[in-house]
Design an enzyme around this catalytic site. Sequence first.
Site: not given
Length: 576
Positions: A99, A50
């Site tokens: 990351h 989301c």
Amino acid sequence: MSLLVVGLSHRSAPVSVLERASLNAGAQLKLLQDTVAAEPAAEAAVLATCNRIELYADVDKFHAGVAELSTLLAQHSGVGLEELTPYLYVHYEDRAVHHLFSVACGLDSMVVGEGQILGQIKDSLARAQDLHTAGRLLNDLFQQALRVGKRAHSETGIDRAGQSLVTFGLEQLSAGADVQQWARGKRALVIGAGSMSSLAAATLARAGVAEIVVANRTFERAERLARILSEGDDTDVLARAVPMDSVPGELTRADVAVSCTGATGLVLTADAVVASVEGRTGAPAVADTAVRETPVRETAVREAGETPLPGAGSAADENCPLDLPSVPSGFSVMGEAAVAGMDAATLEQHGAWAAGGTAVDRTRETGRSGPEADAELIGALAATATRVGRIPERRRPEPVVEVPRPEPVLFLLDLAMPRDVDAAVHRLAGVRLVDIESLADASADAPMAADVDMVRRIVADEVTAFGAAQRAAHITPTVVALRSMAADVVAGEIARLEGRLPGLDDKHRAEITQTVKRVVDKLLHAPTVRVKQLAAEPGGAGYADALRTLFDLDQETVASVSRAENSTTEKNRGPA
């Protein structure tokens, strides 16, 4: 390893851009297929949640890879490349590994430490595996990311640094009150039956709501979730399923509603929420009186019998001659400072607009210009100012009368991206809406726990270990090819010996064969072990080339070993 990630998240892009760029399940599959079909990419995986959209790939060229992955993201998201580019970030090789590991640990989440991202990473890997777009690199990377995330949650208190998005959202709805006390006895409506909606329903059940109604486009999934909630050992909540067309009626009965669907349009419009509140209270649901520029506010003003002043952004601005975007918010566009520096013709235009009339260009009508015309127009403006009584006032911040909002009767939590609930609902009195954007604002200044630093150290160590393992794995096919060549040499020499000594019995033949093999193994042991150690260090990729050159190894033999290992990995893969 040539790992590349191109993506955007809540940290790099506004929610409005993330909403438009969101990818449904079909778009994700097509993006994966198109990525591996592109020239620079050999493997691909998509992590779409989301609040992030990231495309991972194993590429052979950095610049070409960045250009191709950026273009593909733009094509499949529907947001133009020119518009999308300012919000994209790029990570390469070790930085890309760092990351993903940080994401897996919840360090890059909107709410630090939330654990739902692990399930989303697992789903991302499974999707790439099903489509056969994940090879050795991405399989190793995502499997390791899942292990790092689990390690962070088990070895540190990262869970205390933040809550899940659902828990954090409910805390925002309760306005700082204890969630269990706030939720106890309330009736809840959950729209959607996916993982996030299921988590929200379970959280509400544990918090003590009296009833949960589940609505979903696929009624069977709503029934399944309602049955799980009803049969749960840790709650005694009453749960039932309803079709989606029952949502308006159920919303009238609900105290709190959570929505998280995959719909591309709004599930709850402002009008629908207004109708549900009015149906529940019997009183009109008006907008927050502090908001002047919205149609809902204008309706409320008209009902109250007020005459609103035109302001920047209102419908009355249509014929205003001012450059309204340059007028600071909170200031009247009617005062003398607003018209300072205007020429006489524009002054008259402004005066006519302020008086509610139609602005005209008297210079064009009369054909006159110069000081005489200016004086006439300025005089006309003065007359308008006298009649209207607004032009001469000094422009200053307008006092805002703080009208306390009534206590909400309906609490809405929108966890969908793109949003399920109309953002205009924020302005409705009697309703409290918490959505992804407001959650981002609320969590921006959240304090970082000391455990976060521990997780960062874990991530740094794991990135180093992963890089070393990948570099060591890169040389393994060369070492295997070297040992295979040595075995062929031993077999050839033993065959030649048998030709020279045809009477050699089996016992002596076996002893000689073992002796030669031991000699070869001892000669190869130290250099192969050492070359693996050296290859695992930064800059060690060249040792594989050196080994191939020194022993004149066939490149195709090395490649065949790599293909065989990849095939074995594909057969033996499994969920972490």
